[in-house]
Design an enzyme around this catalytic site. Structure first.
Site, short mmCIF file in Angstrom:
data_model
loop_
_atom_site.label_atom_id
_atom_site.label_comp_id
_atom_site.label_asym_id
_atom_site.label_seq_id
_atom_site.Cartn_x
_atom_site.Cartn_y
_atom_site.Cartn_z
N HIS A 1 -6.12 -4.12 31.27
CA HIS A 1 -6.18 -4.42 32.71
C HIS A 1 -7.62 -4.72 33.14
CE1 HIS A 1 -6.33 -2.94 37.02
NE2 HIS A 1 -5.48 -3.94 37.07
N GLU B 1 -8.44 -8.18 32.09
CA GLU B 1 -7.82 -9.16 32.99
C GLU B 1 -8.73 -9.45 34.19
OE1 GLU B 1 -5.06 -8.95 36.70
OE2 GLU B 1 -4.12 -7.89 35.02
N HIS B 2 -9.29 -8.39 34.77
CA HIS B 2 -10.20 -8.55 35.90
C HIS B 2 -11.45 -9.35 35.50
CE1 HIS B 2 -8.93 -5.68 39.24
NE2 HIS B 2 -7.93 -5.63 38.37
N GLU C 1 -8.52 0.17 42.77
CA GLU C 1 -7.12 -0.24 42.59
C GLU C 1 -6.28 0.94 42.10
OE1 GLU C 1 -4.42 -3.54 40.16
OE2 GLU C 1 -6.61 -3.61 40.03
#
Length: 413
Positions: A40, A43-44, A121
């Site tokens: 994740h 991905e950012h 997040e």
């Protein structure tokens, strides 16, 4: 392709848009405890600058400047990056995604800034009980296993990840042999390959990574309570279900439609319309390579929570005790087929539908094949799968102002 990369193109000559998605067969399931959240986080970071597009602003402006959409998603077994643009801007979408994914900067300062964003997040998710309860349900369904971990990791694991950890994981997992490029819109396979092939750069040793096999469903009913002062109790219960490789993968889809998809489903009519116990109650299926899950979510007044669980369990037992009648079975099939066909109106859905199958299963079942498989589902098979599923012990996660699990255990025992 000789590089090992795979291409899936769906030519739709009449569509005004083109969608391109690049998928890597990697996600949180492939991570160790120490790496939790790295997929994740990566991905950012792909959005934080590349050789041609210096930063997040330049990447966003390139696509949004033509009215397009650029996004990404990390799941347990797949990470996807996609862009949807007007049909005349296909080369731009390829240029942005190609540069992002194959020539990223990973500037050390940007890594540290984005770490803070990822942590925010995670905190946002923890503050959303209607979302977080699903993570707790996965945790109790796969205890001490990557499938039971939050996709984004934990604050501790994200804080501990270094830039070298990110680059190491990138070179191990984001391989051409582990990648599918899928495009849908008014272009053919030859045109699509010609656009993207110049961007493909090999990395790593070419060995496709493996993951830890699934563990079995719990042998006894379990309740996991997250005590929190909330106006509404949030419940999620269920069992392990067939995988996307299983012969019964479409049977579970129809069972799910009967049980809790839509406002004419059994759960909605019983728990909401008849008993007034919940505003939102529905069921869902998540499938993975060697396992899956059938879950039921409900939000209810805390004093009614145990009663709501009991009402849900009665509907699960009903599926085991009596075959679905022909009109209800037909309705469920038409619901599923109709939603699938409506989904195919969007180039985004078409690209991800076909590309996702190729990435995860190494095969593609077209819409017509899927419709035929759905039509072949029988009431006897739905009841047979229900009996197999609910011979397992139910697992239940609850968020709300509760101190004891006893009232809930009585309902799921």
């Amino acid at each position: 392709m000789p590089s090992g990369a795979r291409f899936v193109t769906t030519e739709l000559k009449d569509r005004p848009s083109i969608t391109m998605a690049i998928m890597f067969k990697v996600g949180s399931r492939y991570e160790t405890d120490e790496q939790a959240g790295v997929s994740h986080f990566l991905e950012h970071m792909f959005f934080k600058g590349s050789a041609k597009y210096a930063g997040a602003k330049e990447i966003a402006e390139a696509i949004e400047g033509v009215g397009g959409v650029l996004n990404a998603a990390t799941d347990k077994e797949l990470t996807m990056f996609w862009a949807r643009v007007p049909r005349t801007k296909a080369k731009l979408a390829v240029d942005v995604l190609g540069d992002m994914l194959f020539d990223p900067l990973f500037d050390p300062k940007e890594v540290e800034k984005e770490r803070l964003v990822v942590l925010e997040e995670l905190r946002m998710y923890l503050d959303s009980p209607q979302e977080y309860v699903h993570s707790l349900f996965e945790q109790i369904s796969w205890p001490n296993h990557p499938l039971g971990r939050e996709i984004g990791g934990t604050e501790a694991s994200v804080r501990a990840l270094t830039r070298d950890d990110l680059l190491g994981y990138l070179n191990e997992h984001y391989l051409l042999r582990n990648m599918v490029v899928t495009m849908a819109g008014p272009l053919n396979q030859e045109e699509a390959i010609g656009l993207i092939e110049p961007y493909l750069r090999p990395r790593g040793n070419g060995t496709v990574p493996a993951f830890l096999p699934s563990t079995g469903n719990g042998l006894s009913p379990n309740v996991l309570i997250k005590q929190k002062k909330t106006e509404q109790a949030h419940l999620c219960l269920g069992v392990h279900a067939p995988s996307y490789m299983d012969k019964d993968r479409h049977v579970i889809d129809i069972l799910n439609c009967v049980l809790g998809e839509g406002m004419s489903s059994r759960l909605f009519l019983e728990v909401r319309e008849k008993l007034g116990l919940a505003y939102d109650v529905h069921s869902y299926v998540n499938k993975m390579f060697d396992t899956g899950v059938l879950g039921v979510y409900a939000g209810t007044e805390p004093r009614q929570a145990a009663r709501a669980v009991g009402a849900i369990v009665r509907q699960l037992r009903r599926l085991c005790e009596e075959p679905v009648n022909e009109p209800e079975l037909t309705k469920a099939k038409e619901f599923y087929k109709g939603r699938l066909l409506l989904q195919m109106e969007s180039t985004n859905s078409v690209a991800t539908w076909y590309g996702g199958q190729e990435a995860l299963t190494d095969r593609i079942e077209d819409v017509e094949q899927t419709v035929a498989e759905i039509d072949a589902v029988t009431a006897d098979r739905v009841m047979g799968v229900a009996r197999e599923l609910f011979s397992q012990a139910l697992q239940l996660a609850v968020i709300g102002p509760f101190r004891s699990e006893t009232p809930f255990l009585k309902q799921i025992a």
